[in-house]
Write a protein that holds these residues in place. Structure first.
Motif, PDB file in Angstrom:
ATOM      1  N   GLY A  90       8.374   9.922  13.238  1.00 42.24           N
ATOM      2  CA  GLY A  90       8.098  10.963  12.155  1.00 42.24           C
ATOM      3  C   GLY A  90       7.896  10.568  10.922  1.00 42.24           C
ATOM      4  N   ILE A  91       8.041   9.195  10.627  1.00 42.77           N
ATOM      5  CA  ILE A  91       8.005   8.611   9.279  1.00 42.77           C
ATOM      6  C   ILE A  91       7.430   7.294   9.499  1.00 42.77           C
ATOM      7  CG2 ILE A  91      10.165   7.814   9.142  1.00 42.77           C
ATOM      8  CD1 ILE A  91      10.259   9.012   6.273  1.00 42.77           C
ATOM      9  N   VAL A  92       6.721   6.826   8.354  1.00 45.16           N
ATOM     10  CA  VAL A  92       6.687   5.158   7.983  1.00 45.16           C
ATOM     11  C   VAL A  92       7.188   4.617   7.193  1.00 45.16           C
ATOM     12  CG1 VAL A  92       4.325   5.186   9.503  1.00 45.16           C
ATOM     13  CG2 VAL A  92       4.195   5.567   6.910  1.00 45.16           C
ATOM     14  N   PHE A  93       7.273   3.469   6.992  1.00 47.83           N
ATOM     15  CA  PHE A  93       7.583   2.718   5.861  1.00 47.83           C
ATOM     16  C   PHE A  93       6.730   2.337   4.826  1.00 47.83           C
ATOM     17  CE2 PHE A  93      10.807   0.860   9.128  1.00 47.83           C
ATOM     18  CZ  PHE A  93      11.780   1.895   8.594  1.00 47.83           C
ATOM     19  N   GLU A  94       7.016   2.611   3.466  1.00 46.56           N
ATOM     20  CA  GLU A  94       6.187   2.158   2.393  1.00 46.56           C
ATOM     21  C   GLU A  94       6.732   0.842   1.829  1.00 46.56           C
ATOM     22  OE1 GLU A  94       3.864   4.532  -0.486  1.00 46.56           O
ATOM     23  OE2 GLU A  94       5.507   3.754  -1.979  1.00 46.56           O
ATOM     24  N   ALA A  95       6.062  -0.293   1.958  1.00 44.07           N
ATOM     25  CA  ALA A  95       6.471  -1.582   1.540  1.00 44.07           C
ATOM     26  C   ALA A  95       5.984  -1.972   0.083  1.00 44.07           C
ATOM     27  CB  ALA A  95       6.072  -2.568   2.544  1.00 44.07           C
ATOM     28  N   HIS A  96       6.738  -2.170  -0.948  1.00 45.54           N
ATOM     29  CA  HIS A  96       6.461  -2.402  -2.303  1.00 45.54           C
ATOM     30  C   HIS A  96       6.253  -4.066  -2.568  1.00 45.54           C
ATOM     31  CE1 HIS A  96       7.156   1.649  -4.380  1.00 45.54           C
ATOM     32  NE2 HIS A  96       6.973   1.887  -3.128  1.00 45.54           N
ATOM     33  N   SER A  97       5.680  -4.276  -3.537  1.00 44.53           N
ATOM     34  CA  SER A  97       5.689  -5.857  -3.933  1.00 44.53           C
ATOM     35  C   SER A  97       5.230  -6.525  -2.754  1.00 44.53           C
ATOM     36  CB  SER A  97       7.148  -6.185  -4.281  1.00 44.53           C
ATOM     37  OG  SER A  97       7.612  -5.659  -5.457  1.00 44.53           O
ATOM     38  N   THR A  98       4.074  -6.121  -1.900  1.00 45.15           N
ATOM     39  CA  THR A  98       3.484  -6.965  -0.897  1.00 45.15           C
ATOM     40  C   THR A  98       2.404  -7.925  -1.663  1.00 45.15           C
ATOM     41  OG1 THR A  98       1.640  -5.179  -0.656  1.00 45.15           O
ATOM     42  CG2 THR A  98       3.861  -5.120   0.611  1.00 45.15           C
ATOM     43  N   ASP A  99       2.282  -7.795  -2.845  1.00 46.11           N
ATOM     44  CA  ASP A  99       1.227  -8.918  -3.564  1.00 46.11           C
ATOM     45  C   ASP A  99       1.616 -10.306  -3.061  1.00 46.11           C
ATOM     46  OD1 ASP A  99       0.623  -7.056  -6.386  1.00 46.11           O
ATOM     47  OD2 ASP A  99       2.305  -6.634  -5.127  1.00 46.11           O
ATOM     48  N   TYR A 100       0.404 -10.844  -2.889  1.00 41.83           N
ATOM     49  CA  TYR A 100       0.303 -12.503  -2.613  1.00 41.83           C
ATOM     50  C   TYR A 100       0.773 -12.930  -1.159  1.00 41.83           C
ATOM     51  CZ  TYR A 100       0.736 -12.298  -7.566  1.00 41.83           C
ATOM     52  OH  TYR A 100       0.443 -11.762  -8.939  1.00 41.83           O
TER      53      TYR A 100
END
Length: 429
Positions: A259-269
């Motif tokens: 029912g939900i997914v994750f949002e990943a921040h700071s995936t840069d590089y």
């Protein structure tokens, strides 16, 4: 017909079925980055998710001087120049909460945060990250999850009202926050603590209960993402790459819960294989920002050196010297983030992964310096040998005649090179 908002809201269904899809979320207010992102989405046939942060854009103008309506119109104007269908743009607001006003007492800061969230929704932003995790002037530190959830509910009420009064579809939401705070870590990193399944479950459960108590039952199906720490981050001088095995318990909890997914921040590089592994693990929303302006700066500095070689009237390094002067004249956007000696701070001002230089590109003197660089090089084809020397990332495309080597083309292509791993990770193939 599927809409960008529907694509966000159905991410969990694909992930729950074992066929996860990714969404690249570009968080930047730089026009060349936005142009490159739209061209990338056009070429790959994907949705363009373009986000602004609470510090960049708010009802008081933020550091860009733009309100949500201004930012929306700014992006739409760029879209028209590259013939991108505006119906394929999903506008997002990142870290919407009291962060810009956390120096104020909580009541004052939250009133401003509610006004900001209303303004985003009223302008048609369909993806809203509600983040009330930061302590205000009269708050204890850290805030309890219950307090954070109650404040997020207040923001959701403002958003629902804004969307309705702006005659826009009700938005999708992302809740939760990552550690460290927005903008990347200040220190060199060697260990990151991955969010535990128990903490993720608690955050989600308390938000859902609080939203119900606030009369927001209808919002629950539109909570599309939960921000967690999967073990990715960048500091000034290093990048922590994703290790799927360290986040396997968290991925397993998401799959079992659904029912939900994750949002990943700071995936840069992160490299392509790491981004693909993130999507496969249910971290389906991939935020990227400083990595794109880092690529922009690399390209501009490379062109600065090329201009110094090709154009007698142009002195190589002029752009870098101009940016250095701007940063020294207004140090508040970097001084608290770059430790070390004067020499170390100089390197970080220009070359840090945290890319605090991105706060200065919109200054009039920086814009003049960039314009002078583009004017010096004009529309000439730059020698591929100099492209190899100073812009090696796009050399293959130039030497194979896939890319016309004008200055502007090379900048856009360099940003797209930074976006390409995201396109690969989020594609269905």
């Amino acid at each position: 017909m599927s809409t960008p908002l529907n694509a966000l809201l159905t991410l969990h269904a694909f992930a729950d079925a074992g066929d996860p899809r990714g969404l690249t979320s570009v968080c930047s207010a730089h026009p060349l980055v936005i142009e490159a992102a739209l061209i990338e989405a056009l070429q790959t046939g994907s949705i363009a998710c373009i986000e602004a942060t609470c510090n960049q854009v708010n009802q008081e103008g933020g550091y860009t001087g733009m309100t949500p309506v201004d930012f929306r119109d700014f992006v739409l104007a760029i879209a028209r120049t590259v013939d991108f269908p505006v119906g394929r743009i999903l506008f997002g607001g990142d870290h919407l909460g009291p962060n810009p006003w956390k120096h104020l007492p909580a009541d004052e800061a939250m009133a401003k945060a509610e006004a900001m969230t209303y303004a985003y929704a009223a302008a048609g932003f369909g993806k809203l990250h509600l983040d009330a995790s930061m302590a205000c002037a009269d708050d204890p530190t850290p805030l309890s999850v219950a307090t954070i959830a109650k404040r997020a509910a207040r923001l959701a009420i403002a958003a629902e009202q804004g969307a309705s009064e702006g005659s826009h579809p009700a938005p999708g939401y992302v809740i939760g926050t990552e550690v460290p705070v927005p903008g990347g870590a200040m220190e060199e990193l060697d260990v990151l603590e991955v969010t535990s399944p128990a903490d993720a479950a608690t955050t989600l459960a308390i938000h859902e209960e609080t939203f119900r108590e606030a009369g927001l039952e209808g919002v629950l199906d539109r909570i599309a993402g939960l921000v967690v720490q999967p073990g990715v981050e960048f500091g000034n001088a290093n990048v922590m790459r994703f290790k799927p095995e360290e986040a396997s318990d968290l991925s397993g909890w998401r799959q079992a819960t659904g029912g939900i997914v994750f949002e990943a921040h700071s995936t840069d590089y992160q490299p392509t294989e790491a981004l693909r592994a993130l999507v496969a693990g249910g971290f389906c929303i991939l935020k990227v920002g400083p990595g794109l302006t880092f690529a922009l700066r690399e390209a501009l500095y490379g062109l600065d050196q090329i201009a110094g070689i090709l154009v007698p009237s142009y002195t190589g390094g002029a752009l870098m010297r101009s940016m250095e002067a701007s940063m020294l004249a207004a140090p508040k956007n970097w001084a608290g983030y770059y430790p070390g000696s004067d020499e170390e701070k100089f390197v970080q001002r220009h070359f840090s992964y945290s890319d605090r230089i991105r706060y200065y590109w919109n200054l009039p003197e920086a814009q003049r310096a960039v314009e002078a660089l583009f004017e010096a090089l004009g529309e000439r084809d730059l020698p591929e040998t100099l492209v190899s020397q100073y812009l090696a990332g796009v050399y293959d495309d130039v030497s194979a005649a896939r890319l016309k080597p004008t200055a502007r083309n090379l900048v856009i292509a360099s940003i797209r090179k930074a976006l390409a791993p995201y396109s690969a990770a989020c594609s269905r193939g």
